[in-house]
Write a protein that holds these residues in place. Structure first.
Motif, mmCIF file in Angstrom:
data_model
loop_
_atom_site.group_PDB
_atom_site.id
_atom_site.type_symbol
_atom_site.label_atom_id
_atom_site.label_comp_id
_atom_site.label_asym_id
_atom_site.label_seq_id
_atom_site.Cartn_x
_atom_site.Cartn_y
_atom_site.Cartn_z
ATOM 1 N N UNK A 22 0.834 -1.260 0.017
ATOM 2 C CA UNK A 22 -0.038 -0.051 0.192
ATOM 3 C C UNK A 22 0.684 1.278 0.154
ATOM 4 N N UNK A 23 2.136 1.301 0.668
ATOM 5 C CA UNK A 23 3.148 2.386 0.560
ATOM 6 C C UNK A 23 4.006 2.341 -0.586
ATOM 7 N N UNK A 24 3.900 1.603 -1.614
ATOM 8 C CA UNK A 24 4.611 1.784 -2.661
ATOM 9 C C UNK A 24 3.734 1.255 -3.927
ATOM 10 N N UNK A 25 2.949 2.615 -4.174
ATOM 11 C CA UNK A 25 1.925 2.422 -5.010
ATOM 12 C C UNK A 25 2.578 2.163 -6.612
ATOM 13 N N UNK A 26 3.796 2.610 -6.996
ATOM 14 C CA UNK A 26 4.288 2.386 -8.285
ATOM 15 C C UNK A 26 4.725 1.008 -8.409
ATOM 16 N N UNK A 27 4.978 0.403 -7.488
ATOM 17 C CA UNK A 27 5.442 -1.269 -7.613
ATOM 18 C C UNK A 27 4.449 -2.032 -8.600
ATOM 19 N N UNK A 28 5.170 -2.715 -9.390
ATOM 20 C CA UNK A 28 4.282 -3.397 -10.463
ATOM 21 C C UNK A 28 5.070 -4.871 -10.460
ATOM 22 N N UNK A 29 5.950 -4.942 -10.290
ATOM 23 C CA UNK A 29 6.953 -6.289 -10.311
ATOM 24 C C UNK A 29 7.736 -6.553 -8.998
ATOM 25 N N UNK A 30 7.513 -7.772 -8.340
ATOM 26 C CA UNK A 30 8.376 -8.153 -7.185
ATOM 27 C C UNK A 30 9.162 -9.561 -7.647
ATOM 28 N N UNK A 31 10.513 -9.343 -7.814
ATOM 29 C CA UNK A 31 11.148 -10.771 -8.231
ATOM 30 C C UNK A 31 11.649 -11.242 -6.998
ATOM 31 N N UNK A 32 11.514 -12.537 -6.450
ATOM 32 C CA UNK A 32 12.436 -12.859 -5.341
ATOM 33 C C UNK A 32 13.003 -14.095 -5.891
ATOM 34 N N UNK A 33 14.181 -14.346 -5.441
ATOM 35 C CA UNK A 33 15.168 -15.477 -5.567
ATOM 36 C C UNK A 33 14.425 -16.682 -5.005
ATOM 37 N N UNK A 34 14.618 -17.716 -5.779
ATOM 38 C CA UNK A 34 13.768 -18.903 -5.215
ATOM 39 C C UNK A 34 12.514 -18.922 -5.760
ATOM 40 N N UNK A 35 11.794 -19.959 -5.718
ATOM 41 C CA UNK A 35 10.387 -20.291 -6.192
ATOM 42 C C UNK A 35 9.512 -20.064 -5.067
ATOM 43 N N UNK A 36 9.758 -20.186 -3.648
ATOM 44 C CA UNK A 36 8.729 -19.938 -2.829
ATOM 45 C C UNK A 36 9.379 -18.824 -1.610
ATOM 46 N N UNK A 37 8.721 -17.903 -1.105
ATOM 47 C CA UNK A 37 9.163 -16.922 -0.220
ATOM 48 C C UNK A 37 8.040 -16.537 0.894
ATOM 49 N N UNK A 38 8.243 -17.254 1.857
ATOM 50 C CA UNK A 38 7.206 -17.189 3.059
ATOM 51 C C UNK A 38 7.034 -15.693 3.404
ATOM 52 N N UNK A 39 8.064 -14.879 3.065
ATOM 53 C CA UNK A 39 7.914 -13.233 3.540
ATOM 54 C C UNK A 39 7.364 -12.540 2.549
ATOM 55 N N UNK A 40 6.594 -13.272 1.477
ATOM 56 C CA UNK A 40 5.694 -12.390 0.496
ATOM 57 C C UNK A 40 4.604 -12.615 0.642
ATOM 58 N N UNK A 41 3.336 -11.870 0.924
ATOM 59 C CA UNK A 41 2.096 -12.126 0.863
ATOM 60 C C UNK A 41 1.448 -12.141 -0.416
ATOM 61 N N UNK A 42 1.333 -13.163 -1.125
ATOM 62 C CA UNK A 42 0.948 -13.174 -2.552
ATOM 63 C C UNK A 42 -0.212 -12.708 -2.857
ATOM 64 N N UNK A 43 -1.188 -12.993 -1.805
ATOM 65 C CA UNK A 43 -2.766 -12.486 -2.025
ATOM 66 C C UNK A 43 -2.512 -10.844 -1.934
ATOM 67 N N UNK A 44 -1.890 -10.413 -1.099
ATOM 68 C CA UNK A 44 -1.752 -8.825 -0.966
ATOM 69 C C UNK A 44 -1.176 -8.243 -2.422
ATOM 70 N N UNK A 45 -0.076 -9.178 -2.806
ATOM 71 C CA UNK A 45 0.604 -8.434 -4.026
ATOM 72 C C UNK A 45 -0.411 -8.341 -5.168
ATOM 73 N N UNK A 46 -1.235 -9.501 -5.089
ATOM 74 C CA UNK A 46 -2.268 -9.653 -6.429
ATOM 75 C C UNK A 46 -3.273 -8.504 -6.083
ATOM 76 N N UNK A 47 -3.662 -8.199 -5.024
ATOM 77 C CA UNK A 47 -4.887 -7.230 -4.601
ATOM 78 C C UNK A 47 -4.233 -5.814 -5.005
ATOM 79 N N UNK A 48 -3.084 -5.614 -5.050
ATOM 80 C CA UNK A 48 -2.362 -4.391 -5.199
ATOM 81 C C UNK A 48 -1.743 -4.303 -6.712
ATOM 82 N N UNK A 49 -2.277 -5.348 -7.454
ATOM 83 C CA UNK A 49 -1.686 -5.212 -8.934
ATOM 84 C C UNK A 49 -0.170 -5.471 -9.072
ATOM 85 N N UNK A 50 0.353 -6.189 -8.183
ATOM 86 C CA UNK A 50 1.916 -6.393 -8.230
ATOM 87 C C UNK A 50 1.977 -7.884 -8.628
#
Length: 317
Positions: A65-93
């Motif tokens: 919510x505080x990074x409105x310009x963000x559109x792509x988040x790339x993480x190393x690895x195919x799983x990352x417990x620190x990323x809320x994927x549902x929130x990312x999708x909700x914010x269009x990331x």
């Protein structure tokens, strides 16, 4: 396009990542961890792309919510417990990852580095020798002793097979482990209690989840042999950190080799830093040349593919 690369502690992102192949890309690399949410949001201002190194920086709803310009988040690895994927999708990331190429054995190898360092008192003897002393400890053989593997997945299986090569008896337990799967890895399925009570070396390879947090607590540590060591290269919260410090200080276990912690980087005042008979590493399990070459190349591939409108290695909730 502005790209912010986070948590490049070793200052290698530009060397490993071919970011110069991305036309018109402004790349900013942060070498220090940014823990404060407001400071992190400020660091991400104007950035369309953020690159996360494993789970070093959490991405939750408040940050999106505080990074409105963000559109792509790339993480190393195919799983990352620190990323809320549902929130990312909700914010269009869009969230993309990198596969395990080059990282199939690195954590298993480091696990054995810690086991050997603890059992043969490598760090203590190195320090003593530099201080002018000679042969100050007595190591313990591995052959003929019992290796307990808590979690016999991909990494646990690799560790178990090396234990067999050392001439160790290998036992294993996890919630859904079968005798057949254990046997295929050269291990014997035992009960949870037997794992803790009979292991001379107990190594943790569970995945972090709500179910596995605190799996190794005060009761489990108390059940271990006073001569046993604990090794954790999985995730810090699987082992109760406070209970482990207490056990080490009291001498109820012989030592611990750790590569992961509840809070990373490990805070300066953390009691583990002063705990006796420990070998502490700064989460190096995945940190190898081959892994970084594969991951950073794929980070750039992910950005290029997303920019072309055909994202690859997309992670979904």
């Amino acid at each position: 396009m502005k790209i912010v690369v986070l948590d490049d502690y070793q200052r290698v992102a530009r060397a490993y990542g071919p970011f110069d192949t991305l036309p018109d890309a402004e790349v900013e690399v942060l070498h220090e961890h940014v823990a404060d949410l407001d400071e992190l949001a400020w660091a991400l201002r104007g950035a369309e792309v953020a690159v996360a190194m494993r789970e070093r920086t959490p991405f939750r709803s408040d940050l999106f919510a505080m990074a409105p310009d963000l559109r792509l988040l790339v993480t190393t690895g195919m799983k990352n417990a620190s990323i809320d994927l549902a929130s990312a999708a909700a914010h269009g990331v869009t969230v993309c990852g990198t596969d395990a190429a080059g990282s199939a054995t690195n954590t298993a190898e480091l696990t054995w580095a810690l086991i050997l360092a603890c059992r043969r008192r490598v760090v203590a003897e190195d320090r003593a020798l530099r201080e002018g002393r000679w042969q100050t400890t007595i190591g313990t053989d591995l052959a003929g002793t019992t290796l307990g593997v808590l979690g016999l997945g991909r990494l646990g299986t690799q560790v178990a097979r090396i234990g067999v090569a050392f001439g160790m008896r290998v036992i294993a337990w996890s919630q859904h482990l079968t005798a057949e799967r254990a046997e295929a890895a050269g291990a014997t399925l035992v009960s949870r209690n037997e794992l803790f009570e009979t292991s001379d070396v107990l190594t943790v390879h569970l995945k972090l989840s709500e179910r596995t947090i605190g799996t190794v607590g005060a009761a489990e540590l108390a059940a271990m042999k006073p001569s046993a060591i604990l090794v954790n290269t999985s995730r810090g919260p699987i082992v109760d950190e406070s209970a482990l410090v207490t056990a080490l200080t009291a001498g109820s276990i012989a030592g611990a080799g750790l590569d992961v912690y509840d809070v990373e980087p490990l805070p300066a005042g953390n009691p583990l830093r002063g705990a006796p008979n420990t070998v502490l590493l700064p989460h190096l399990g995945y940190v190898t040349d081959a892994t970084y070459r594969a991951w950073y190349a794929q980070v750039v591939e992910d950005i290029a593919a997303w920019r072309a409108g055909a994202p690859v290695r997309v992670l979904t909730a």
